[in-house]
Design an enzyme around this catalytic site. Structure first.
Site, mmCIF file in Angstrom:
data_model
loop_
_atom_site.group_PDB
_atom_site.id
_atom_site.type_symbol
_atom_site.label_atom_id
_atom_site.label_comp_id
_atom_site.label_asym_id
_atom_site.label_seq_id
_atom_site.Cartn_x
_atom_site.Cartn_y
_atom_site.Cartn_z
ATOM 1 N N ASP A 291 -3.980 0.836 -8.243
ATOM 2 C CA ASP A 291 -3.247 0.430 -7.110
ATOM 3 C C ASP A 291 -3.259 -0.917 -7.266
ATOM 4 O OD1 ASP A 291 -1.999 0.005 -4.617
ATOM 5 O OD2 ASP A 291 -3.405 1.387 -3.410
HETATM 6 C C1 BGC Z 1 -1.013 0.107 -1.435
HETATM 7 C C2 BGC Z 1 -0.093 1.344 -2.303
HETATM 8 C C3 BGC Z 1 1.176 0.536 -2.756
HETATM 9 C C4 BGC Z 1 0.841 -0.856 -3.034
HETATM 10 C C5 BGC Z 1 2.375 -1.235 -3.604
HETATM 11 C C6 BGC Z 1 -0.929 -1.172 -2.063
HETATM 12 O O1 BGC Z 1 -1.537 -2.003 -1.570
HETATM 13 O O2 BGC Z 1 -2.328 1.004 -1.189
HETATM 14 O O3 BGC Z 1 0.006 2.462 -1.648
HETATM 15 O O4 BGC Z 1 1.931 1.845 -3.456
HETATM 16 O O5 BGC Z 1 0.320 -1.605 -2.433
HETATM 17 O O6 BGC Z 1 2.986 -1.768 -2.483
#
Ligand code: BGC
Length: 767
Positions: A291
């Site tokens: 993530d």
């Molecule tokens: C979130 C993800 C997301 C990523 C990119 C993160 O903070 O937890 O779900 O895909 O950001 O935007």
């Protein structure tokens, strides 16, 4: 042997290898379409990559919407970036891809990922709403269109479906998931994955699914975002892991790893999770993606002293690609050189990135989704790029009628309707939490929807009545703190609303949350209507006019008081671009509501968790018996406000008793449960017939019931139909205390109902 302890000789040899690989000859061509089979092609490519180029493939960087900075293009041209994420216009994406395939030594294409969660340009209802439809075809339509629109914008991958089970409405991201139930979420996980990927992630109009967040992100303690999760193995295997597995079984090409801990070990550094479970037990063959910034967060988690240890822990655990990377790029070259990370470990990760790119069809044509400059849309927001009809059709299936006394709904298309509330004429919040490339200027508000449906037939009055929330300190703490605030004094807004209400035959109040309140980093400690909205509703009630509460929110709310005040309550979640039309369709009776809650609504935040499939306890509260010394709260009724699976219609349905084809089920046969469903009302309508099973006695305590199947059916007024459900051994299996997955002999209750609580029951035996 750990690299720290390698001999000086070993280190020198590795250094020589590093240098020799850096001078590897340039591969002739990697495009057009490789005639070689995938494995040979990728092996040959890997053979020609320098360590730096390999490490570059493991990095995903943010793409802003502006033309890329020279530093970004240079990094790509130097082979130091493998993928980008974020939403950029096609010319920007093309420039980035040009740097990769026209300037880098090996011409390995980039891939582009983005959060296409519930629609891309046409915004569909939020995922919690999609789950409320219990309609797999409708859900598939939303995913298919999202993939089509995203691929037309040059995107190759969506960071979806998000299949985290959550039982805690305090957690803002509950809006992004499909609810509390393992079976329902698993079904949808498969449907969404297939919808995004189509026949294959390389097929026209398809993108690769990156299922997330592996694992257990939805169980953060206290519903506080990014908090720890701690869970028994049985609960994990039985309730929380199956949806990820279902997405993999449906062919998901990629998996995003949670940025939270799983029983003390951050998922990003959790080799049990990423190696033993994901790769070995489940046989996952796709790409694992961290993530956002999660590798660096291993330092804050306290499992790495610095970036070097963080990168080492993540790559060794099995994080192939690092999103928003810093430390893979900075530290892996040194770790490889010192032998602390082996060439094999790097190669394994790179191979997954290359396989994903191959599967997305990018080696065959890196511009397959970007297209040529000549074909770039003149206006990327053009109406012609939207899918309004499908969005309206899907959205109306997601609305849940929670109360309708005295047939207050549907409204008559005559007289005067007062539309009140901060969400009634609000084109921003109706789009929901992950609105991707959706434009508020293109969304249909409730006001718009009613106004166009009532045209010349009834008078529509409007007043805002109150703000969604007024507490500036709270708003400032939201990641998306963009809440429109009307600066007028609260009393003035209220008076205006009451004035409008007094002139009307019926009042429709559209109340709830802003989209930013049910998003990432948006946890709440109470679940009531924020701001002065509840006061507004009470004041409207005091006018004596029939009162309809239209809820717009991304989580279950504890709205017992509002339930009592309103004559009718319609849960509309955040219903997307066509939300206003869909809501008008239901309010005016042009569509008969059929949604059912995919999550329990508590009476109070203090009741959480309220999931329906809980264990019985040794002292359950039994209806009709004394409540003393039973498992309950003495200051509230035991039941939830609205149970899982609940939702009304403008017609009524009745269920006959259940007939079983046999009372004894074994591995050699199946059991058929039949029930007659009748539409006893005067309108045609759809309902969801739900089948639950309870294992009465087993080696471990089993839930009071678990959803195992359902059928959504349309019945004409007066029509009766017999439904058949087939039950077999698979429906009885569970993980015992040794994590063995098997059905245990004994008695089972089979229940069928139109919600999880009001059910018919029969008993059978498994032997
Ligand atoms: C979130 C993800 C997301 C990523 C990119 C993160 O903070 O937890 O779900 O895909 O950001 O935007």
């Amino acid at each position: 042997m750990d690299g720290f302890h390698r001999s000086r000789h070993d280190r020198l040899c590795l250094f020589a290898l590093f240098i020799s690989l850096q001078c590897a000859p340039v591969l002739a061509v990697t495009q057009p379409a490789p005639a070689l089979d995938k494995t040979t092609f990728i092996n040959q490519l890997l053979d020609q990559m320098t360590p730096e180029e390999k490490i570059g493939q493991l990095r995903q960087r943010f793409a802003s919407s502006a033309m890329p900075e020279p530093e970004v293009l240079q990094s790509i041209a130097a082979g130091k970036t493998g993928a980008m994420f974020g939403m950029a216009p096609r010319p920007v994406i093309r420039a980035l891809q040009d740097a990769a395939v026209k300037q880098s030594r090996l011409k390995i294409p980039l891939f582009f990922g983005y959060d296409v969660i519930h629609g891309h340009r046409t915004i569909f209802p939020i995922n919690l709403a999609l789950a409320s439809s219990w309609d797999m075809d409708a859900i598939a339509v939303s995913g298919r269109i999202a993939a089509k629109e995203a691929s037309a914008d040059g995107l190759d991958m969506t960071f979806a479906p998000m299949v985290d089970i959550s039982r805690d409405p305090r957690w803002g991201r509950i809006s992004e998931g499909f609810g509390e139930d393992t079976y329902l979420v698993s079904r949808i996980a498969g449907v969404m994955t297939k919808a995004f990927q189509g026949e294959a992630p390389s097929a026209p109009g398809s993108i690769m699914a990156c299922v997330k967040h592996f694992a257990l992100y939805g169980a953060v303690e206290g519903g506080r975002d990014y908090n720890s999760t701690d869970m028994s193995p049985v609960r994990m295997y039985q309730d929380y892991l199956p949806p990820y597995r279902a997405a993999i079984d449906a062919g998901a090409g990629s998996m995003m790893v949670a940025l939270t801990t799983v029983n003390g070990v951050p998922a990003t550094a959790n080799d049990w999770l990423l190696q033993d479970l994901l790769r070995k037990d489940w046989g996952f063959k796709g790409l694992t993606l961290s993530d956002h910034g999660a590798v660096a967060e291993l330092i804050e988690h306290g499992v790495a002293r610095d970036g070097r240890q963080a990168a080492k822990a993540a790559i060794k655990a099995g994080i192939d690609m690092s999103m928003s990377d810093t430390f893979y790029g900075q530290e892996l070259p040194g770790l490889l050189l010192s032998g602390e990370v082996s060439r094999q470990e790097i190669d394994n990760a790179v191979r997954q990135v290359l396989v994903a790119k191959y599967d997305m069809g990018l080696f065959a044509d890196p511009y397959r989704r970007i297209g040529s400059a000549n074909d770039d849309p003149i206006d990327s927001h053009a109406e012609s790029r939207l899918h309004r009809a499908q969005a309206r059709e899907v959205a109306r299936k997601t609305l849940v009628l929670l109360k309708n006394s005295n047939d207050t709904l549907p409204l008559k298309k005559q007289g005067t309707i007062a539309l009140v509330g901060p969400l009634a004429k609000n084109p921003v919040d109706i789009l929901g939490s992950w609105h991707a490339s959706g434009q508020p200027s293109q969304s249909v508000t409730v006001y718009d929807g009613l106004a166009s449906a009532l045209h010349n037939k009834a008078t529509l009055l409007y007043a805002r009545g109150a703000n969604i929330i007024e507490d500036k300190t709270s708003i400032d703490k939201l990641a998306d703190g963009n809440v429109e605030i009307d600066p007028r004094p609260a009393t003035q807004m209220l008076e205006q609303a009451l004035d409008v209400a007094r002139q009307a035959d019926v009042v429709v109040a559209v109340l709830g949350e802003s989209r930013g309140m049910t998003h990432e980093a948006a946890s709440r400690t109470n679940l009531s209507l924020p701001g002065r909205q509840s006061e507004l509703l009470a004041a409207l009630k005091a006018t004596g006019k029939p009162l309809v509460l239209v809820l717009m929110n991304g989580r279950p709310l504890s709205i017992g008081k509002e339930h009592d005040l309103a004559d009718a309550v319609l849960e509309t979640w955040f219903s997307g671009t066509e939300g206003g039309n869909a809501i008008a369709d239901v309010l005016l009776g042009d569509y008969n509501p059929s949604g059912k809650l995919p999550i329990t609504f508590p009476r109070s935040v203090g009741q959480i968790p309220t999931y329906y499939n809980h264990l019985n306890t040794g002292r359950p509260l039994t209806p009709g018996a004394s409540a003393i010394y039973t498992s309950q709260y003495f200051d509230l009724p035991h039941s939830p406000l609205y149970p899982f699976g609940y939702g009304l219609s403008y017609t009524d349905f009745s269920l006959s008793d259940i007939t079983l084809s046999t009372q004894r089920l074994s591995a050699d046969n199946t059991l058929e449960a039949s029930i007659k469903v009748k539409n006893t009302g005067t309108r045609d309508g759809e309902t969801v017939v739900q089948l639950y099973i309870q294992d009465v006695s087993a080696s471990i305590s089993r839930p009071v019931k678990e959803l195992k199947d359902f059928q959504k059916i349309m019945l004409k007024a007066g029509e009766e139909r017999t439904l058949h459900f087939t039950v077999d051994e698979h429906d009885l299996k569970f993980y015992n205390s040794r994590l063995q997955y098997a059905a245990e002999p004994g008695e089972f209750n089979l229940q069928i109902g139109l919600d999880s609580q009001n059910v018919k029951q029969q008993r059978f035996e498994w032997q």
